[in-house]
Every structure is written in C-alpha cells, then in structure tokens.
Design an enzyme around this catalytic site. Structure first.
Site, PDB file in Angstrom:
ATOM      1  N   ARG A 269       0.841  -1.205   0.000  1.00  0.00           N
ATOM      2  CA  ARG A 269       0.000   0.000   0.000  1.00  0.00           C
ATOM      3  C   ARG A 269       0.884   1.267   0.000  1.00  0.00           C
ATOM      4  NH1 ARG A 269      -0.646   4.680   2.675  1.00  0.00           N
ATOM      5  NH2 ARG A 269      -0.370   3.651   4.681  1.00  0.00           N
ATOM      6  N   ASP A 270       1.535   1.541   1.127  1.00  0.00           N
ATOM      7  CA  ASP A 270       2.326   2.771   1.257  1.00  0.00           C
ATOM      8  C   ASP A 270       3.443   2.793   0.210  1.00  0.00           C
ATOM      9  OD1 ASP A 270       3.600   5.068   2.339  1.00  0.00           O
ATOM     10  OD2 ASP A 270       3.047   4.500   4.361  1.00  0.00           O
TER      11      ASP A 270
ATOM     12  N   HIS B 270       3.976   4.152  13.048  1.00  0.00           N
ATOM     13  CA  HIS B 270       4.238   4.087  11.608  1.00  0.00           C
ATOM     14  C   HIS B 270       5.266   5.183  11.311  1.00  0.00           C
ATOM     15  CE1 HIS B 270       2.598   3.898   7.301  1.00  0.00           C
ATOM     16  NE2 HIS B 270       3.226   5.065   7.300  1.00  0.00           N
TER      17      HIS B 270
ATOM     18  N   HIS C 243       8.497   6.864   8.922  1.00  0.00           N
ATOM     19  CA  HIS C 243       9.195   6.945   7.641  1.00  0.00           C
ATOM     20  C   HIS C 243      10.662   7.259   7.898  1.00  0.00           C
ATOM     21  CE1 HIS C 243       6.030   6.679   4.465  1.00  0.00           C
ATOM     22  NE2 HIS C 243       5.286   6.731   5.549  1.00  0.00           N
TER      23      HIS C 243
ATOM     24  N   CYS D 172       3.805   9.482   0.757  1.00  0.00           N
ATOM     25  CA  CYS D 172       2.418   9.906   0.551  1.00  0.00           C
ATOM     26  C   CYS D 172       2.366  10.796  -0.684  1.00  0.00           C
ATOM     27  CB  CYS D 172       1.910  10.666   1.772  1.00  0.00           C
ATOM     28  SG  CYS D 172       0.286  11.392   1.498  1.00  0.00           S
TER      29      CYS D 172
ATOM     30  N   ASN E 197       9.216   4.265   3.973  1.00  0.00           N
ATOM     31  CA  ASN E 197       8.952   3.788   5.330  1.00  0.00           C
ATOM     32  C   ASN E 197      10.216   3.224   5.966  1.00  0.00           C
ATOM     33  OD1 ASN E 197       6.152   3.247   3.816  1.00  0.00           O
ATOM     34  ND2 ASN E 197       5.769   3.461   5.996  1.00  0.00           N
TER      35      ASN E 197
HETATM   36 ZN   LIG Z   1       3.238   6.171   5.546  1.00  0.00          ZN
END
Ligand SMILES: [Zn+2]
Length: 302
Positions: free
Chosen positions: A12-13, A203, A205, A236, A245
């Site tokens: 996803r990210d 979460h 980065h 993002c 990440n």
């Molecule tokens: Zn993220």
C-alpha cells in the site's frame, strides 16, 4: 510467539508512491512471499479513487487473494465512507483510516478537516456490524508536516482521544519523516496517558534516517505493533517530500538481534525482496541488512 507485530505496508504505502506499476499477478506473488516469510499483518492496498492513485485500482482483487493466505490479517486503507464500503465488501480484516493532525495535509490528502474525517470514521465504525472488520484510526502527520510545518501536540492528543472512542486501535504516523526519538517518547507518553491500551502502533518513515531510532524509542515506550515497508518503499502522494517507510528487513533484524521475536524469517524476507526487485526493475530499494547479509553465526530470537 512473536513479541512485536510487524505490519508490512509495502503493497500500500510503498506501491502508491512508486514510479513504476507492479502488475496485479506480481503483487499477489509478492504478498504470498511476504506471508511465507512470516508476516502476519499485511496492508495490501488502499480504497482510494483509482483515478487519483491508479496503482491501487486492483485493491479489491488483492484483498480477495490475500484472504486465502492462512493466518494473515488483511489490512486495507480507506480515506472516507465510500472507501470503507469498498473495503467492507472486499472483505478486509482491518480497515485503517488516515486522520491528519495537520490541517493542511488533511485538506490535501482527504479534502476534509480533521473533524470531518473523525466523523467519517465514527460513521464507519457504527456501520461495520457485529462480525465486521477491525477499525484502526491512524493519526497521520503526528510529528510534523511538510505543508504546514509544526503540528501542535495538543492536536495529536485530541484526535487520538476522539478516535479511541470508537476505533479498536489508534496508530501514530510520521507520514513525512520529521520525528525524532525524544519527540516520539514525549508524544507517545501523552497519548498513552489519554487513551491507554488503545494506543496500538507506530508508523515511521525513514526520510531523515531516523526510522529505526524512532521505532526503538516507541518500543521502549511499550509499542509492540509497527508498520514498515520491504525495501523501504513508500511515501504519501499528497505530502510533498515524503519518502520511504522504515525498512522491514532492518527492523526485523534489529528486533531479532535484540532477542525480541518477530515471527519473521530473514532469509525468506530477502527472497520476498528479490521478488519485489524483479517485479519493478529500476525502482530504488533500500536496506542495510539485505546488502550486508546476516552476521556470522547470527541467531534469530527464539
Ligand atoms: Zn506512511
């Protein structure tokens, strides 16, 4: 038994921000390899409008595939009620909602104020039904924002407390890689003081190289659930300057070397990385441990 849970967010990210598209069949093979390496939570995609992020257009198909993998919690992101309905009908086990603590990022990312977004999450939580998925509130830009600059800590605490009222868990996200370990400790303590065990995950980065340091600070503050991305993909699309990440390979190595079991097999994780590299030739991937290899005589945590 694993002592920390690592949720792989690369599909996803990572893929939402990659300059290359990973074909659907390759995504499935990659997710299979992640599961085979022992990852038990995988964020497989995002139910955003495909027009906005074409790389996520196949998320329903990917969720259906990931649901066939035994023991894997299939996580998907939803930015609003419409995305939630798609995630619900696809059968995601956990649905994550990003709620920006930065007003500027909230407008850019979900075209809503943080208050309006909290209200969307509340409506979704009320509609999920008894057998419905877990609902996770992710406070994004919790440590700063490339659009707005500083984000008031009071806002982070206020949003986390509101989300804890109806979410199963709350995660704090450093969407743009601004966090430092002292700040991580301070904000996590404040949020934990407010919502206790509803504070579930972190979460981070790695934009300024502090991803692992921040993860360790969070671990020492009692966090046991971490998002990370294989090869350090990520970012993002609606937060300029956001990059990858925390790198899953290095995060797993850190915990295993410390004697903290993750349930993840590093050699199999490297095999999943090879699939990723093969599926998106030329896409930059990061990570120290996969390049250096495991130390001589290395033993994973029991
Ligand atoms: Zn993220």
């Amino acid at each position: 038994m694993s002592e920390v849970v690592i949720c792989e967010v690369g599909p996803r990210d990572g893929l939402q921000n990659a300059s290359r598209r990973m074909p659907t069949e390759a995504k499935k093979r990659w997710i299979d390899a992640l599961a085979a390496a022992g990852l038990r939570e995988i964020e497989v995609g995002s139910f955003v409008p495909p027009k906005l992020i074409p790389a996520m257009a196949d998320t329903a198909d990917i969720v259906a595939h990931a649901r066939t993998l035994p023991g894997v919690k299939v996580v998907a992101l939803a930015p609003n009620v419409k995305g939630f309905e798609r995630a619900l009908s696809a059968g995601a086990h956990r649905i994550t909602f990003p709620v920006s603590a930065s007003r500027r990022h909230s407008a850019a990312n979900v075209h809503m104020t943080p208050e309006a977004m909290i209200e969307q999450v509340r409506q979704c939580a009320a509609r999920r039904g008894a057998q419905g998925p877990e609902i996770e509130g992710a406070v994004s830009t919790a440590f700063g924002c490339t659009l707005q600059g500083a984000v008031p800590e009071d806002e982070v605490v206020r949003i986390a407390a509101a989300l804890a009222g109806f979410c199963d868990g709350v995660t704090l996200a450093d969407t743009v890689g601004y966090a430092n370990p002292a700040q991580v400790r301070r904000i996590l303590r404040r949020v934990r003081g407010e919502i206790g065990d509803k504070l579930e995950g972190a979460h981070f980065h790695n934009t300024r190289g502090l991803g692992l340091a921040n993860a360790l600070a969070a671990f020492e503050e009692g966090v046991r659930s971490f998002d990370s991305s294989l090869g350090g993909l990520g970012g993002c699309p609606f937060a300029p300057g956001a990059s990858g990440n925390v790198i899953t390979e290095d995060l797993v190595f850190m915990f295993e070397a410390m004697g903290v079991p993750t349930g993840i097999d590093l050699e199999k994780l490297f095999a999943a990385r090879a699939l990723l590299v093969e599926a998106m030739p030329g896409e930059p991937v990061y990570g120290h441990t996969p390049l250096a290899g495991l130390p001589k005589g290395f033993r994973a945590a029991a």
